[in-house]
Design an enzyme around this catalytic site. Structure first.
Site, PDB file in Angstrom:
ATOM      1  N   SER A 131       0.843  -1.195   0.000  1.00  0.00           N
ATOM      2  CA  SER A 131       0.000   0.000   0.000  1.00  0.00           C
ATOM      3  C   SER A 131       0.880   1.247   0.000  1.00  0.00           C
ATOM      4  O   SER A 131       2.089   1.175   0.195  1.00  0.00           O
ATOM      5  CB  SER A 131      -0.876   0.006   1.248  1.00  0.00           C
ATOM      6  OG  SER A 131      -0.065   0.286   2.370  1.00  0.00           O
ATOM      7  N   LYS A 132       0.209   2.373  -0.190  1.00  0.00           N
ATOM      8  CA  LYS A 132       0.918   3.650  -0.202  1.00  0.00           C
ATOM      9  C   LYS A 132       1.643   3.863   1.132  1.00  0.00           C
ATOM     10  O   LYS A 132       2.746   4.390   1.164  1.00  0.00           O
ATOM     11  CB  LYS A 132      -0.114   4.760  -0.431  1.00  0.00           C
ATOM     12  CG  LYS A 132       0.478   6.127  -0.471  1.00  0.00           C
ATOM     13  CD  LYS A 132      -0.526   7.121  -0.991  1.00  0.00           C
ATOM     14  CE  LYS A 132      -0.430   8.467  -0.326  1.00  0.00           C
ATOM     15  NZ  LYS A 132       0.789   8.819   0.342  1.00  0.00           N
ATOM     16  N   ARG A 133       0.987   3.400   2.205  1.00  0.00           N
ATOM     17  CA  ARG A 133       1.597   3.566   3.532  1.00  0.00           C
ATOM     18  C   ARG A 133       2.942   2.837   3.642  1.00  0.00           C
ATOM     19  O   ARG A 133       3.882   3.322   4.269  1.00  0.00           O
ATOM     20  CB  ARG A 133       0.622   3.079   4.608  1.00  0.00           C
ATOM     21  CG  ARG A 133       0.859   3.723   5.916  1.00  0.00           C
ATOM     22  CD  ARG A 133      -0.332   4.200   6.729  1.00  0.00           C
ATOM     23  NE  ARG A 133      -1.630   3.675   6.401  1.00  0.00           N
ATOM     24  CZ  ARG A 133      -2.239   2.693   7.071  1.00  0.00           C
ATOM     25  NH1 ARG A 133      -1.625   2.080   8.048  1.00  0.00           N
ATOM     26  NH2 ARG A 133      -3.462   2.345   6.755  1.00  0.00           N
TER      27      ARG A 133
END
Ligand code: GLU
Length: 506
Positions: free
Chosen positions: A263-265
């Site tokens: 994910s972007k995180r």
């Protein structure tokens, strides 16, 4: 004869393209080129609520940067357009009417609150409620209401959706997947998915299947997250009386730890981009880094994506795009998730920087160096590339090396303490006198003079080379000092040497 290969990349312009999206585009592109087929870009923009300005341009720019240009699309043209779903509403309306006519779809008038109530009640009993062949008879739809009632509701402008009608008798739905083999699902577990929303716009499922049919798509190559939708799509093809394309669902891209979807995180935490280009969200103004702006070469980014879910079966890792086209085969795409390794992209970047003729980076170096390199000749640029390509991960590190542009003005005390002895200044003064005598000032002649000087003075290499480096660069490591002195030229070398001798008096 087999029908021609036609594949599509079908992103929704709801935000920036994740690197997984670029991988899907890449595999579609490779498969098309390998089979003399056509690579189509279709913009799936039916969900107006999730539309993000700039996202479509971002998708195009990303594909362009990667060098995987569509053959057909909104900008490229082609005889199967329009290539944007928002411009194909009439076709969807016409086709869904046929489904209703044939008994494969029906109108549902249930208010959102009524559906929520059903779901809540089921949840309280620890079950899940879905609108399907069993439950639809309890609901307000054109299967349970009289024709008069349906006409009445419609004439009063009552909102309704159109749902797919799963068969009453359960059947086995078979999805043929090129990567996963045959997947069988019983239709009784599938729900009556909405095909047209209350706002009259088609859902992804309806528009996607109609477009794939009319655009004569031969292979649907997309991410694994769409696998659960594939049985419904197969049913839709059957309902329309069309033969389905072949499917290939690409493996998920996993976090570097291997646990769960990337994910972007994960990118924020691990300090690596997950988008191809920089992106600034138009509403929140928050921005995310991209591979391009971080200095990655598109070749490296693509090569990393190529191996994120596919392998040729041998140990080979480096592939140009043309080589990847030749080697690519859907049968060698893996089924299990592909673990993302940010270090691998760095490694590819180094490989691409170092392979081939260094002079091909001259222009890029000039662009990065801006006015600092404005007066540089091509041969100066090439010289610097020869010295530094082996030592950097990104090209932009080179113009950031201060000592390429000016001599050191101060010196690191720790370094001096360790490496500069009382007699060092004297040696360097004598060395300067030797270098001043050289008629030809190049790496080889400087090295020969340097070695001759050491021999004559009975000195070890280390005693003079490191101080020489410190005087010229202010640092304790770097490229060959003979190459570097050649780059500086005789005058600048001597001037830096003499400045160092004066400034560093131990
Ligand atoms: N619009 C879908 C997406 O955003 C396309 C899925 C498909 O390729 O069928 O990924």
């Amino acid at each position: 004869m087999n029908s021609p290969v036609r594949v599509r990349f079908a992103p929704s312009p709801t935000g920036p393209l994740h690197l997984g999206g670029v991988r899907t585009a890449l595999y579609n592109y490779l498969f098309a080129k390998k089979n003399n087929g056509t690579f189509i870009l279709r913009i799936e923009d039916t969900d107006q609520t999730r539309f993000v300005p700039g996202a479509e341009e971002y998708i195009r720019e990303s594909l362009k940067w990667c060098g995987i240009a569509p053959d057909e699309g909104d900008v490229e043209g082609g005889s199967f357009g329009p290539y944007k779903q928002s411009q194909r509403s009439e076709l969807y309306a016409k086709e869904v009417a046929k489904l209703i006519e044939a008994g494969w779809a029906y109108k549902a008038f249930d208010a959102p609150e009524a559906l929520a109530e059903k779901r809540q009640a089921a949840e309280q009993n620890g079950t899940v409620w879905q609108y399907d062949a069993k439950t639809r008879l309890e609901m307000q739809n054109s299967l349970t209401l009289s024709q008069e009632k349906v006409d009445d509701l419609e004439s009063k402008g009552h909102a309704f959706t159109i749902r797919f009608k799963m068969p009453e008798e359960s059947t086995t739905v078979c999805v043929q997947d090129e990567i996963r083999g045959e997947i069988n699902v019983l239709s009784e577990v599938l729900d009556d998915k909405v095909l047209v929303k209350a706002d009259g716009l088609p859902t992804y499922h309806l528009a996607n299947v109609i477009d794939d049919h009319y655009m004569q798509i031969s292979h649907v190559i997309r991410g694994e997250e769409w696998l659960p939708s594939a049985p419904l799509h197969v049913m839709l093809y059957e309902a329309f009386g069309w033969s389905p394309p072949k499917f290939a669902h690409l493996p998920l891209i996993l976090k570097p730890t291997g646990n769960g979807k990337l994910s972007k995180r994960d990118g924020d935490k691990g300090g690596f981009p997950i988008f191809p280009l920089d992106w600034t969200d138009p509403t929140s103004e928050s921005s995310s880094p991209g591979y391009r702006e971080q200095g990655y070469l598109p070749e490296a980014f693509l090569n990393m994506l190529l191996l994120l879910g596919w392998s040729s079966g041998d140990d080979r890792e480096l592939y140009s795009l043309e080589e990847a086209v030749q080697a690519f085969d859907l049968n060698r795409v893996i089924k299990s998730g592909a673990r993302f390794n940010p270090d691998k992209t760095l490694w590819f970047n180094e490989q691409y920087l170092r392979s081939g003729d260094p002079s091909r980076w001259i222009q890029s170096l000039r662009d990065l160096g801006e006015e600092k390199m404005a007066g540089w000749t091509d041969s100066q640029c090439a010289h610097v590339l020869n010295m530094f390509l082996e030592r950097v991960q990104f090209l932009h590190e080179i113009p950031a090396i201060d000592y390429l542009f000016q001599g050191p003005t101060s010196f690191d005390e720790q370094l001096i303490k360790k490496k500069w002895k009382a007699e060092t200044g004297g040696y360097l003064t004598e060395l300067a006198a030797v270098l001043e005598q050289l008629d030809v000032f190049n790496s080889a002649s400087i090295e020969a003079a340097f070695r001759g000087f050491l021999e004559a003075k009975q000195l070890g290499f280390g005693a003079v080379l490191l101080p020489f480096r410190i005087a010229l660069t202010g640092t304790g490591g770097g490229p060959s000092m003979f190459d570097f002195a050649e780059f500086l030229g005789q005058e600048e070398t001597l001037s830096r040497l003499r400045f160092g001798i004066e400034a560093i008096k131990q």
